[in-house]
Design a protein around this motif. Structure first.
Motif, PDB file in Angstrom:
ATOM      1  N   LYS A 177      -4.417   6.701   5.174  1.00 24.61           N
ATOM      2  CA  LYS A 177      -5.400   5.978   6.244  1.00 24.61           C
ATOM      3  C   LYS A 177      -5.379   4.559   5.440  1.00 24.61           C
ATOM      4  CE  LYS A 177      -6.432  10.683   6.815  1.00 24.61           C
ATOM      5  NZ  LYS A 177      -5.788  11.699   6.162  1.00 24.61           N
TER       6      LYS A 177
ATOM      7  N   ARG B 134     -11.111   6.582   4.028  1.00 27.79           N
ATOM      8  CA  ARG B 134     -11.364   5.239   4.663  1.00 27.79           C
ATOM      9  C   ARG B 134     -12.581   4.533   4.074  1.00 27.79           C
ATOM     10  NH1 ARG B 134     -10.978  10.075   7.772  1.00 27.79           N
ATOM     11  NH2 ARG B 134      -8.706   9.970   9.062  1.00 27.79           N
TER      12      ARG B 134
ATOM     13  N   ARG C  23     -11.425  13.361  19.690  1.00 28.18           N
ATOM     14  CA  ARG C  23     -11.219  12.476  19.064  1.00 28.18           C
ATOM     15  C   ARG C  23     -10.046  11.386  19.378  1.00 28.18           C
ATOM     16  NH1 ARG C  23      -9.347  12.282  12.666  1.00 28.18           N
ATOM     17  NH2 ARG C  23      -7.515  12.703  13.579  1.00 28.18           N
TER      18      ARG C  23
ATOM     19  N   GLU D 247      -6.926  16.963  -3.218  1.00 27.42           N
ATOM     20  CA  GLU D 247      -8.370  17.959  -3.166  1.00 27.42           C
ATOM     21  C   GLU D 247      -7.805  19.171  -3.799  1.00 27.42           C
ATOM     22  OE1 GLU D 247      -8.387  18.096   1.278  1.00 27.42           O
ATOM     23  OE2 GLU D 247      -8.909  16.245   1.195  1.00 27.42           O
TER      24      GLU D 247
ATOM     25  N   PHE E  89     -14.071  17.213   5.746  1.00 25.02           N
ATOM     26  CA  PHE E  89     -12.955  17.354   6.686  1.00 25.02           C
ATOM     27  C   PHE E  89     -12.351  18.830   6.632  1.00 25.02           C
ATOM     28  CE2 PHE E  89      -9.043  16.135   8.979  1.00 25.02           C
ATOM     29  CZ  PHE E  89      -9.514  15.814   9.816  1.00 25.02           C
TER      30      PHE E  89
ATOM     31  N   THR F 161      -4.062  10.906  15.609  1.00 23.60           N
ATOM     32  CA  THR F 161      -4.381  10.924  14.120  1.00 23.60           C
ATOM     33  C   THR F 161      -4.280   9.478  13.785  1.00 23.60           C
ATOM     34  OG1 THR F 161      -4.468  11.518  11.814  1.00 23.60           O
ATOM     35  CG2 THR F 161      -2.242  11.662  12.899  1.00 23.60           C
TER      36      THR F 161
ATOM     37  N   GLN G  51      -0.310  13.265  -0.807  1.00 25.84           N
ATOM     38  CA  GLN G  51      -1.388  12.836   0.076  1.00 25.84           C
ATOM     39  C   GLN G  51      -2.794  13.385  -0.327  1.00 25.84           C
ATOM     40  OE1 GLN G  51       0.897  14.887   3.565  1.00 25.84           O
ATOM     41  NE2 GLN G  51      -1.112  15.361   4.357  1.00 25.84           N
ATOM     42  N   GLY G  52      -3.780  13.306   0.582  1.00 20.65           N
ATOM     43  CA  GLY G  52      -5.133  13.673   0.268  1.00 20.65           C
ATOM     44  C   GLY G  52      -5.236  15.019  -0.042  1.00 20.65           C
ATOM     45  N   ARG G  53      -4.859  15.964   0.671  1.00 21.27           N
ATOM     46  CA  ARG G  53      -5.108  17.369   0.500  1.00 21.27           C
ATOM     47  C   ARG G  53      -4.423  17.860  -0.855  1.00 21.27           C
ATOM     48  NH1 ARG G  53      -2.408  18.785   5.978  1.00 21.27           N
ATOM     49  NH2 ARG G  53      -3.310  16.675   6.420  1.00 21.27           N
TER      50      ARG G  53
ATOM     51  N   ASP H 123     -14.656  11.201  -1.258  1.00 20.72           N
ATOM     52  CA  ASP H 123     -13.491  11.568  -0.248  1.00 20.72           C
ATOM     53  C   ASP H 123     -13.315  10.038   0.193  1.00 20.72           C
ATOM     54  OD1 ASP H 123     -11.530  11.664   1.681  1.00 20.72           O
ATOM     55  OD2 ASP H 123     -12.417  13.828   2.082  1.00 20.72           O
TER      56      ASP H 123
ATOM     57  N   SER I 281      -6.711   9.737   0.594  1.00 27.54           N
ATOM     58  CA  SER I 281      -5.483   9.834   1.181  1.00 27.54           C
ATOM     59  C   SER I 281      -4.951   8.219   1.624  1.00 27.54           C
ATOM     60  CB  SER I 281      -5.541  10.617   2.563  1.00 27.54           C
ATOM     61  OG  SER I 281      -4.478  10.588   3.509  1.00 27.54           O
TER      62      SER I 281
ATOM     63  N   ASN J  90     -15.368  11.375   8.689  1.00 25.61           N
ATOM     64  CA  ASN J  90     -14.531  11.674   9.796  1.00 25.61           C
ATOM     65  C   ASN J  90     -15.060  12.694  10.672  1.00 25.61           C
ATOM     66  OD1 ASN J  90     -12.184  11.961  11.122  1.00 25.61           O
ATOM     67  ND2 ASN J  90     -10.943  12.793   9.818  1.00 25.61           N
TER      68      ASN J  90
HETATM   69  N1  F0G Z   1     -10.303  13.794   3.914  1.00 23.59           N
HETATM   70  C1  F0G Z   1     -10.410  13.269   5.210  1.00 23.59           C
HETATM   71  C2  F0G Z   1     -11.871  12.633   5.453  1.00 23.59           C
HETATM   72  C3  F0G Z   1      -9.558  13.313   5.998  1.00 23.59           C
HETATM   73  O1  F0G Z   1      -9.792  12.704   7.138  1.00 23.59           O
HETATM   74  C4  F0G Z   1      -8.264  13.925   5.749  1.00 23.59           C
HETATM   75  C5  F0G Z   1      -7.070  13.747   6.710  1.00 23.59           C
HETATM   76  C6  F0G Z   1      -7.968  14.236   4.358  1.00 23.59           C
HETATM   77  C7  F0G Z   1      -9.270  14.259   3.549  1.00 23.59           C
HETATM   78  C8  F0G Z   1      -6.595  14.929   3.899  1.00 23.59           C
HETATM   79  O2  F0G Z   1      -5.843  13.687   3.740  1.00 23.59           O
HETATM   80  O3  F0G Z   1      -4.049  14.100   5.533  1.00 23.59           O
HETATM   81  O4  F0G Z   1      -3.498  12.980   3.259  1.00 23.59           O
HETATM   82  O5  F0G Z   1      -3.740  15.549   3.299  1.00 23.59           O
HETATM   83  N2  F0G Z   1      -7.636  13.386   7.944  1.00 23.59           N
HETATM   84  C9  F0G Z   1      -6.208  13.254   8.778  1.00 23.59           C
HETATM   85  C10 F0G Z   1      -7.052  13.191  10.179  1.00 23.59           C
HETATM   86  C11 F0G Z   1      -5.445  14.493   8.896  1.00 23.59           C
HETATM   87  O6  F0G Z   1      -6.238  13.298  11.285  1.00 23.59           O
HETATM   88  O7  F0G Z   1      -8.061  12.844  10.205  1.00 23.59           O
HETATM   89  P1  F0G Z   1      -4.310  13.922   3.790  1.00 23.59           P
END
Ligand code: F0G
Length: 449
Positions: A259, A219, A405, A106, A126, A52, A101-103, A216, A256, A187
């Motif tokens: 990233k 990135r 990936r 969410e 995602f 990742t 973190q991102g989730r 979202d 998040s 993603n």
């Molecule tokens: N949205 C997208 C597009 C993501 O790629 C991720 C995390 C999240 C939300 C959630 O964020 O991890 O901070 O809670 N993607 C990582 C990956 C884990 O490997 O693509 P998070």
């Protein structure tokens, strides 16, 4: 400014971390012990970790310096105000809510605004986003453009939302749609960008149907750089100007910071709506912490604030996008089927095409990722039937693609690490061998770069 053909890393290395070299037998054993699940390995047993790009980046000296300035006050910390100002300057949103973190962003957003039976359209959710929608008994509906579902198709903005499909959803199910989301970059669909024009189209539809629009934004900077280099009329703008316009077209975002926050932990939820913000803050206090730290230390807020400033710098983004593209080019040259074109943060191998004899329900992505680990000590991740195949009713169905990936951590590996990865994905040629029964005596060498 000087321009050279070779794009070099726009940094010097001040602090290093040793990697451990292992033998094939060690890896065979480690993988078996991990139940053939790469997530369950000890990270130490991995040579090049491309699992990742999330939280795995190298922070700058300026970020580490800022960490020492962190204010750990429970409420109203100076670090929060610095964080809030940076996020607000970038996004323009009224309410800035830090999360760990991102989730977490969410979960807080979806739990606050979704009801059972609702529909959330997105280009591609995602995994955590989808799970956080589904746990509220709502539907996560993927509406990426058709080109975005075909690995070999080339399109400059393969992450774009299918506007006609979005309109149909809003027309038919509008009463059940509390918000529309777009993931930048996409993603799940291969790290592919979304154009400004497409975001404007989503905005227009959201206005017509009176729906809030959220990004979202994990990135966002990589997406902005793709817009700069691929969208007509954008070349003269800075990535930050473009990013600001992206955010201005939406009403809020989940983020998040692991990233494009260039931090090892952190995230935020940012939005304009006062009533939604209040609901979200109340839930935040219940599960994350007080609204001025949201599950983070003061020093984390400092690291994210500084990271968000560094990530939009053009030399960084040029190097970032180019280095991913470099790995992509080398794999294409070696004949490996990959998603076209290169994504921002990762290269995606089309495992279903490469291992055409393995049916999707026997997980070609897992087979390939595991072989890459055993043969070369490289850790990647399946994005396919295991990640997305399980249906809410418990049955299994192959998603559009089975991908592996190779995600590139930010500012961590040098070109020689990436060359090593590309070298391990090449074929061989025969250097010496008789005309008949050559398999007995031929000498081979790996194909040159
Ligand atoms: N949205 C997208 C597009 C993501 O790629 C991720 C995390 C999240 C939300 C959630 O964020 O991890 O901070 O809670 N993607 C990582 C990956 C884990 O490997 O693509 P998070």
């Amino acid at each position: 400014m000087l321009h050279f053909k070779t794009i070099i890393e726009p940094f010097r290395i001040k602090s290093v971390e040793a990697v451990k070299f292992t033998h094939r037998e060690d890896r065979v054993k480690a993988l078996a012990e991990a139940g053939y699940n790469l997530f369950r390995l000890h990270a130490e047993d991995v040579l090049i970790d491309l699992l990742t790009d999330s939280g795995t980046g190298a922070m700058s000296a300026a970020q580490w310096g800022a960490i020492m300035q962190g204010d750990e006050s429970y409420a109203g910390s100076r670090s929060f105000y610095r964080f809030r100002d940076v996020v607000q300057d970038l996004t323009g949103y009224r309410h800035i809510i830090p999360t760990h973190q991102g989730r977490a962003a969410e979960r807080i957003l979806f739990h606050s605004v979704l009801e059972e039976g609702d529909v959330v359209p997105n280009n591609n959710h995602f995994d955590t986003t989808r799970a956080n929608v589904e746990v509220e008994e709502a539907e996560a509906r993927d509406l990426v453009i058709p080109e975005g579902r075909v690995p070999s198709e080339i399109h400059p903005f393969k992450g774009n939302m299918d506007l006609a499909a979005l309109e149909r959803t809003l027309e038919r199910d509008g009463g059940r749609v509390p918000l529309v989301m777009v993931t930048v970059t996409n993603n799940t669909g291969g790290g592919q960008p979304v154009s400004l024009e497409n975001l404007r189209g989503v905005r227009k539809l959201c206005d017509r149907y009176r729906k809030p629009f959220f990004l979202d934004a994990c990135r966002f900077a990589e997406n902005a750089y793709f817009i700069k280099t691929r969208e007509e009329g954008q070349a003269g703008r800075t990535p930050k100007e473009i990013a600001r316009e992206m955010f201005s077209l939406a009403d809020g975002c989940t983020m998040s910071a692991k990233k494009d926050g260039l931090a090892n932990i952190g995230g935020f939820l940012a939005l304009n709506d006062d009533a939604w913000a209040e609901r979200c803050r109340n839930l935040l206090i219940l599960t994350e912490g007080f609204p001025t730290y949201g599950g983070l230390a003061g020093y984390d807020l400092e690291a994210v604030a500084r990271g968000l400033e560094e990530v939009v710098e053009e030399p960084y983004l040029r190097y970032r996008i180019r280095s991913t593209e470099y790995l992509h080019e080398r794999l294409v040259a070696a004949g490996v089927p990959v998603i076209q074109p290169a994504g921002g943060h990762a290269v995606y191998i089309d495992a279903r095409a490469l291992l055409a004899h393995v049916p999707p329900l026997q997980y070609p992505g897992i087979a390939l990722a595991n072989a890459l680990y055993v043969e070369a000590g490289i850790r990647s991740v399946e994005i396919g039937t295991v990640m997305f195949g399980r249906q809410p009713d418990g049955t299994e169905k192959a998603p559009a693609m089975d991908l592996v990936r190779l995600a590139i951590p930010r500012r961590v590996y040098t070109q020689s690490h990436i060359d090593y990865v590309a070298d391990r994905l090449r074929g061989y040629r025969i250097t010496e061998g008789p005309a008949v029964l050559r398999h007995f005596t031929a000498l081979f060498e790996p194909l040159p770069a």
